[in-house]
Design an enzyme around this catalytic site. Structure first.
Site, PDB file in Angstrom:
ATOM      1  N   ASP A 198      -3.029 -10.450  -2.417  1.00 43.73           N
ATOM      2  CA  ASP A 198      -3.597  -9.940  -1.158  1.00 43.73           C
ATOM      3  C   ASP A 198      -5.029  -9.487  -1.458  1.00 43.73           C
ATOM      4  O   ASP A 198      -5.315  -9.006  -2.555  1.00 43.73           O
ATOM      5  CB  ASP A 198      -2.753  -8.760  -0.659  1.00 43.73           C
ATOM      6  N   ASP A 239      -5.216 -12.692   3.424  1.00 42.91           N
ATOM      7  CA  ASP A 239      -6.366 -12.117   4.125  1.00 42.91           C
ATOM      8  C   ASP A 239      -7.682 -12.289   3.376  1.00 42.91           C
ATOM      9  O   ASP A 239      -8.721 -11.835   3.857  1.00 42.91           O
ATOM     10  CB  ASP A 239      -6.117 -10.634   4.486  1.00 42.91           C
ATOM     11  N   HIS A 259       0.825  -1.227   0.000  1.00 43.72           N
ATOM     12  CA  HIS A 259       0.000   0.000   0.000  1.00 43.72           C
ATOM     13  C   HIS A 259       0.854   1.270   0.000  1.00 43.72           C
ATOM     14  O   HIS A 259       0.317   2.368  -0.094  1.00 43.72           O
ATOM     15  CB  HIS A 259      -0.929   0.039   1.222  1.00 43.72           C
ATOM     16  N   HIS A 304      -6.612  -7.011  -0.504  1.00 45.06           N
ATOM     17  CA  HIS A 304      -6.701  -5.563  -0.732  1.00 45.06           C
ATOM     18  C   HIS A 304      -5.872  -5.202  -1.973  1.00 45.06           C
ATOM     19  O   HIS A 304      -4.840  -5.812  -2.224  1.00 45.06           O
ATOM     20  CB  HIS A 304      -6.153  -4.800   0.477  1.00 45.06           C
TER      21      HIS A 304
HETATM   22 ZN   LIG Z   1      -4.418  -7.054   2.713  1.00 49.37          ZN
END
Ligand SMILES: [Zn+2]
Length: 333
Positions: free
Chosen positions: A154, A241, A112, A156
């Site tokens: 991931d 996740d 991120h 996200h």
């Molecule tokens: Zn994540």
């Protein structure tokens, strides 16, 4: 890995590594421990190739205090930068030398973190300080490899990595929960890169409650895309996740998807660095284990979980198929 400890309860903490490594030990995977002293100046030099100098200076400034808040999700302690630089520099150096897949169990995560911290208008930098996937790309580049691919699974969106290489001819395949429904609220299918990078970015999106059935169908298209691209080097942002009940998302992925991801990466037979991103509970045990079973070619049959909203199945597959077909034309020809 005992550095960078949150003051209060926080999903990204040293306990994650212990849970993961304990499981691998039990399953008979060889875990190699690396202890090293980081060369901060060298790490900063490499970091400044993908991050703004002002951003690195800002992190340095914060790290003079015992405890700082970068944003609502991201904390920084007095020893955080030491760990962040170590992970960053080790990612770079592993890429310089490795010839087979290596799973680098590391923290803090990095995908991120964009050029200047928050990326693509995300509300925070989601536990990330320096972009380790970015460091890996630099390592592969510095050894003369040019056809590089990044897979980010991931749950996200890897908005930091996407921002950093958005205008470069690096194939990026990012599989994530639909940005309308999950942090960092970035990574829409229509975003396929710009400039030199146009047509090299695939943002593959999954609605809440997507199960293995849909994910596996999309993965088989991803496999074809990557085989066609035939990367000389592969960077994997491995987040676990999306595993059912890991805690931070709404996908229903189980062993079947993670095993398939491992198998896909194994099949590409490229120098590969797999970096740990997210994964906060069951993903770190069952997710990682099944992923490594796939990666190492262990034969295990996992049952595929079903998508809860059956009426959305074909639509999710179709959206991602469209994206992959668009990328295919440009990235493979
Ligand atoms: Zn994540």
């Amino acid at each position: 890995m005992t550095k960078h400890v949150p003051l209060e309860k926080h999903p990204e903490n040293p306990g994650r590594i212990k849970v993961l490594v304990d499981r691998l030990d039990k399953q008979g995977f060889r875990v190699e421990y690396v202890s090293r002293n980081v060369d901060v100046q060298e790490a900063q030099k490499i970091a400044s190739r993908i991050h703004a100098r002002g951003y690195i200076q800002y992190l340095e400034k914060l790290s003079r205090y015992n405890y700082s808040i970068v944003d609502e999700d991201t904390y920084l302690t007095i020893d955080s930068m030491e760990l962040a630089y170590t992970t960053f520099q080790t990612s770079y150096e592993l890429a310089l030398s490795l010839n087979e897949p290596v799973f680098y169990v590391s923290r803090p995560p990095g995908h991120h973190a964009g050029r200047g911290g928050k990326a693509m208008r995300a509300p925070s930098q989601g536990f990330c300080l320096l972009n380790n996937a970015g460091a890996t790309v630099l390592g592969f580049k510095d050894r003369g490899l040019t056809r590089i691919a990044i897979i980010d699974f991931d749950v996200h969106h890897g908005n930091g990595t996407m921002e950093i290489f958005y205008d470069e001819k690096i194939l990026q395949v990012d599989l994530h929960q639909h940005p309308d429904t999950l942090y960092p609220y970035t990574g829409y299918p229509f975003e396929i890169g710009e400039g030199e990078g146009y047509g090299f970015k695939a943002n593959l999106v999954f609605n809440p409650f997507t199960g293995d059935d849909v994910y596996l169908r999309v993965l088989s298209m991803v496999q074809e895309l990557l085989e066609g691209f035939n990367p000389e080097a592969l960077v994997v942002s491995a987040g676990f996740d999306g595993f059912l009940n890991d805690g931070l998302s709404d996908l229903r992925l189980t062993e079947a998807s993670y095993e398939a991801l491992g198998r896909l990466i194994r099949g590409l037979e490229a120098p590969t660095l797999i970096i740990l991103e997210g994964g906060y509970s069951v993903g770190l045990t069952r997710g990682v284990e099944s992923f490594l079973n796939g990666l190492t070619g262990r034969e295990v049959n996992y049952a595929a979980s079903k998508t809860l909203r059956a009426t959305e199945v074909e639509e999710i597959v179709r959206i991602n198929e469209k994206t992959i077909l668009k990328i295919r034309k440009k990235a493979i020809g």
